[in-house]
Design an enzyme around this catalytic site. Structure first.
Site, PDB file in Angstrom:
ATOM      1  N   SER A   5       4.407  -0.030  -3.000  1.00  0.00           N
ATOM      2  CA  SER A   5       4.808  -0.723  -1.764  1.00  0.00           C
ATOM      3  C   SER A   5       4.457  -2.206  -1.724  1.00  0.00           C
ATOM      4  CB  SER A   5       4.227  -0.026  -0.539  1.00  0.00           C
ATOM      5  OG  SER A   5       2.842  -0.249  -0.445  1.00  0.00           O
TER       6      SER A   5
ATOM      7  N   LYS B  61      -1.211  -3.436   3.087  1.00  0.00           N
ATOM      8  CA  LYS B  61       0.040  -4.112   3.454  1.00  0.00           C
ATOM      9  C   LYS B  61      -0.265  -5.572   3.770  1.00  0.00           C
ATOM     10  CE  LYS B  61       2.115  -0.106   3.446  1.00  0.00           C
ATOM     11  NZ  LYS B  61       2.799   0.308   2.268  1.00  0.00           N
TER      12      LYS B  61
END
Length: 186
Positions: free
Chosen positions: A39, A80
């Protein structure tokens, strides 16, 4: 005989102090994390070993584009990038990030966007109305986070806004593999 006992006691004291210091550092200051999945590619790779600074967000607030680690579930932490801050609106249209209606460059994605074919998009369009929860702006003490690999990331677009209480800290350094040794969030 007394000297030998004293020496063993000194070693035991040193070991107890070392274990106590390691516990304090790991619990309150820094912790290791391993990137799990694609990701954050291409900036972070699956299997990168990193150090997380747990103290930073106890004394200051996150900044846009910080790479953060947070508790996504009770069993799983995610890593993230901070895109939106409290009180802001976020939208992506035609691969351009807009914060409060103003275009904002994402230098960490420039190379990937430049390699796209005509009419390809790196990030699918979205706006605040697409984020779980019915908010016109990012709520106080919350963040909007996205993975750098936008089409293969479970992030705020699915999870909703991330509370400051969920934050573990910010990623500070990749320490393994050695050929990827680097500071992050610079």
């Amino acid at each position: 005989m007394a000297k030998k006992k004293s020496e063993w006691f000194d070693w035991l004291k040193a070991l107890v102090i070392a274990v106590l210091l390691a516990f304090i550092v790991r619990t309150f200051l820094f912790a290791p994390i391993v990137v799990d999945g694609p990701s954050m590619y291409p900036n972070l790779h699956d299997g990168d070993h990193m150090i997380v600074n747990k103290l930073n967000y106890k004394i200051s607030e996150p900044n846009r584009f910080d790479i953060v680690v947070f508790h996504a579930t009770k069993q799983k932490d995610y890593i993230k990038r901070v895109i939106g801050l409290p009180g802001e609106t976020v939208e992506i249209k035609n691969d351009t990030l807009y914060i409060n209606g103003n275009a904002v460059a994402e230098p960490f994605l420039e190379q990937q966007k430049a390699s796209l074919k005509k009419n390809e998009r790196y990030t699918m369009d979205f706006s605040m109305s697409d984020i779980p929860g019915d908010f016109k702006v990012i709520p106080e003490d919350h963040l909007l986070v996205l993975g750098d690999n936008r089409n293969n990331s479970t992030d705020s677009r699915m999870l909703g806004y991330i509370s400051y209480n969920q934050l573990v800290g910010n990623a500070s350094m990749i320490y393994w593999p050695l050929d990827r040794f680097d500071m992050v969030n610079d």
